[in-house]
Design an enzyme around this catalytic site. Structure first.
Site, PDB file in Angstrom:
ATOM      1  CG  ASP A  55      -1.678  -1.207   1.457  1.00  0.00           C
ATOM      2  OD1 ASP A  55      -2.377  -1.714   0.242  1.00  0.00           O
ATOM      3  OD2 ASP A  55      -1.584  -1.801   2.474  1.00  0.00           O
ATOM      4  CE  LYS A 105       3.522  -2.346  -4.467  1.00  0.00           C
ATOM      5  NZ  LYS A 105       3.201  -2.100  -3.038  1.00  0.00           N
ATOM      6  CB  ALA A 121      -1.641  -6.439  -5.947  1.00  0.00           C
ATOM      7  N   GLY A 122      -3.622  -4.342  -4.713  1.00  0.00           N
ATOM      8  CA  GLY A 122      -4.659  -3.249  -4.904  1.00  0.00           C
ATOM      9  C   GLY A 122      -3.879  -1.899  -5.189  1.00  0.00           C
ATOM     10  CG  HIS A 123      -1.158  -1.637  -7.727  1.00  0.00           C
ATOM     11  ND1 HIS A 123      -0.230  -2.025  -8.457  1.00  0.00           N
ATOM     12  CD2 HIS A 123      -0.740  -1.894  -6.415  1.00  0.00           C
ATOM     13  CE1 HIS A 123       0.836  -2.934  -7.829  1.00  0.00           C
ATOM     14  NE2 HIS A 123       0.451  -2.675  -6.423  1.00  0.00           N
ATOM     15  CD  GLN A 139       0.917  -9.120  -3.252  1.00  0.00           C
ATOM     16  OE1 GLN A 139       1.836  -9.652  -3.671  1.00  0.00           O
ATOM     17  NE2 GLN A 139      -0.135  -8.593  -3.480  1.00  0.00           N
ATOM     18  CB  THR A 141       2.163 -11.955   0.415  1.00  0.00           C
ATOM     19  OG1 THR A 141       1.146 -12.466  -0.629  1.00  0.00           O
ATOM     20  CG2 THR A 141       3.327 -11.798  -0.491  1.00  0.00           C
ATOM     21  CB  THR A 180      -7.449  -5.543  -1.941  1.00  0.00           C
ATOM     22  OG1 THR A 180      -6.364  -5.327  -3.118  1.00  0.00           O
ATOM     23  CG2 THR A 180      -8.071  -7.116  -2.118  1.00  0.00           C
ATOM     24  N   GLY A 216     -10.875  -2.955   1.565  1.00  0.00           N
ATOM     25  CA  GLY A 216     -11.539  -1.737   2.455  1.00  0.00           C
ATOM     26  C   GLY A 216     -11.032  -1.689   4.010  1.00  0.00           C
ATOM     27  NE  ARG A 217      -8.006  -6.773   5.437  1.00  0.00           N
ATOM     28  CZ  ARG A 217      -7.073  -7.519   5.404  1.00  0.00           C
ATOM     29  NH1 ARG A 217      -7.055  -8.347   6.440  1.00  0.00           N
ATOM     30  NH2 ARG A 217      -6.069  -7.671   4.624  1.00  0.00           N
ATOM     31  NE  ARG A 253      -4.017   0.531   2.827  1.00  0.00           N
ATOM     32  CZ  ARG A 253      -4.239   1.295   1.884  1.00  0.00           C
ATOM     33  NH1 ARG A 253      -3.883   2.778   1.928  1.00  0.00           N
ATOM     34  NH2 ARG A 253      -4.393   0.707   0.714  1.00  0.00           N
ATOM     35  N   GLY A 305       6.021  12.146  -3.733  1.00  0.00           N
ATOM     36  CA  GLY A 305       4.544  12.135  -3.748  1.00  0.00           C
ATOM     37  C   GLY A 305       4.018  13.052  -2.680  1.00  0.00           C
TER      38      GLY A 305
END
Length: 500
Positions: A88, A91, A114-116, A299, A314, A375, A377-378, A380, A489
């Site tokens: 997260d 990337k 993976a959630g980009h 990841q 993972t 991915t 919604g949890r 962090r 960023g």
């Protein structure tokens, strides 16, 4: 959101407890022909720049100025973007920006865990899970390599969503014939496995990644190439499902399930066929043609099956080694690797987190940074930047440079802490990030406290225009890990990036 109310512990150390049958070969029977056909379809942009400003101030449609373009174009022929923390880190945004300067963007490991999240030039948000983040750049070919586990319903849903939003995927995505298939039942037994573990659960995304890699390793998994042999596909799937039923009493398997799955996958096979390729041959052919290739890691290193906080990791290798095994390319061709790291630290799920900020402080940082999983919604878990873990990741991957993301999230803090040293209970320092989880529970983190800058930096685009305290924070990180930070960023958009 203003988070200036975050209270800092006065004792920082105690804070952190046309074609071949697969639609790819054609013309003279080479994969280079397929790539050349794709290249010929590219649109050649006509650009007229009218400006009274010096040329260096002119930016392209992605907000990249001349110095940024020079920085990007100096990257080696085969470059990679990898995560430096527990995932997260952002990337996808860097891959999206760099993709314009590369011919191919490739995923080498992981799956839909993976959630980009990336934004196009109009600011529209896209959440990608299997499709490489280069897809928004119409001149980029995307490859899903042999090391990726592919859930076909999820892949088709993603492609349909992209197409519905005007992003063409036809002829722009290749899926390795060696990639393993992730079935719905893998997701089901992922949940059953977590339930078995009770209080020791891993905290997976329950996307079936671990069970699919388990099938691969014990050698009863099915690969994309098996879809071309529907005469033997049912028997292989029956063995896989029977094995799962024997292992998990809660998994109910019968003839009807097999029949329904086989019918589904007959249709999937037909739809997938134009995307399937021998990507090992394709990638090596592209390398020999001097095509530029960008590898997108999923990841991150601290979730690596070997180097991460095992077993809270993972099931693949998101570090540099996974590039070669997940794409079938030689180590000698891999060049510049860019590590992506947040200006603070987050992780999702269970496992050690030495610099975690507990209570209200962590909550405030979470909401300021919108730290909720792409991915799942949890929410962090949030904490200070862990220099010990970052230095460990830099050693393993040999990063040429770093991308420090979300620096703007820290803008309201009166002071910022860096976790610089791990100490044993007796006060002696650890030399590196330990493998022993019990030791990680006992260590005390020693912090350096730096002043905050207390001002909005989201509109700044030149490094020298950042507040002095922000520059000192960046430069102190560089000094501590020994790797230069080339990208910073300061917001979610494509243009919200400073080139240093």
């Amino acid at each position: 959101m203003n988070i200036s109310t975050l209270r800092l512990d006065s004792n920082p150390i105690t804070t952190a407890t046309a074609t071949h049958r697969n639609g790819i070969l054609g013309c003279n029977g080479t994969y280079s022909c397929r790539f050349n056909q794709f290249q010929q379809r590219k649109k050649t942009p006509s650009v007229i720049v009218c400006s009274t400003k010096p040329l260096a101030s002119v930016v392209d449609h992605q907000g990249v100025n001349e110095s940024g373009t020079s920085r990007i174009e100096s990257l080696s022929q085969v470059s990679g973007v990898l995560g430096c923390q527990w995932g997260d880190e952002g990337k996808g945004k860097l891959v999206d920006i760099l993709a314009k300067h590369f011919d191919i963007v490739a995923r080498c490991q992981g799956g839909a865990n993976a959630g980009h999240t990336i934004y196009n030039s109009e600011g529209k948000k896209f959440a990608l899970h299997l499709v490489p983040s280069g897809i928004l750049n119409e001149e980029t070919l995307c490859v899903i390599g042999n090391g990726v586990v592919v859930h076909l319903p999820g892949l088709f849903k993603e492609i349909d969503g992209l197409e519905a939003n005007g992003v063409s995927c036809q002829g722009r995505i290749l899926v390795s014939d060696r990639a393993h298939l992730l079935f719905d039942f893998h997701q089901e037994i992922d949940g059953l496995r977590e339930a078995e573990l009770a209080k020791s659960f891993i905290g997976t995304t329950k996307r079936g990644i671990g069970p699919c890699y388990s099938s691969k390793v014990i050698r009863n998994g099915l690969r994309v190439s098996d879809l071309r042999h529907m005469d033997t596909f049912p028997q292989k799937l029956d063995l896989l499902l029977s094995d799962a039923a024997a292992r998990f009493p809660g998994f109910k398997y019968g003839p009807d399930m097999l029949r329904e799955e086989v019918e589904r996958y007959k249709k999937f096979a037909e739809r997938l066929e134009p995307f399937v390729a021998d990507t090992v041959h394709f990638m090596n052919d592209a390398i020999s043609q001097k095509k530029k290739i960008l590898v997108e890691g999923g990841q991150a290193t601290m979730l690596d099956i070997d180097f991460g906080t095992y077993p809270f990791v993972t099931s693949s290798s998101p570090s540099a080694g996974g590039i070669c095994t997940g794409l079938g390319i030689a180590p000698r061709v891999v060049g510049d690797l860019v590590g992506v790291v947040k200006a603070y630290t987050t992780r999702v799920g269970s496992g050690p987190f030495p610099t975690e900020i507990m209570g209200k402080g962590g909550d405030l940082l979470r909401f300021a940074g919108q730290e909720f999983g792409t991915t799942t919604g949890r929410p962090r878990r949030c904490g200070w930047l862990d220099i010990v873990a970052l230095r460990f990741c830099c050693q393993i991957n040999g990063f040429a440079s770093l991308n420090l993301t979300k620096l703007d999230v820290l803008s309201d803090l009166p002071e910022i802490q860096l976790g610089v040293t791990y100490r044993h209970p007796d006060g002696s320092a650890l030399n590196s990030f330990p493998s022993d989880l019990r030791l990680l529970e006992q260590i005390k983190v020693e912090y350096e406290v730096l002043p905050g800058w207390k001002s909005d930096i989201s509109s700044i685009r030149k490094y020298t225009d950042l507040p002095k305290a922000a520059r000192e924070y960046v430069e102190r990180i560089e000094e501590l890990v020994g790797v230069p930070i080339h990208y910073i960023g300061i917001g979610p958009g494509r243009d919200a990036l400073i080139y240093k």
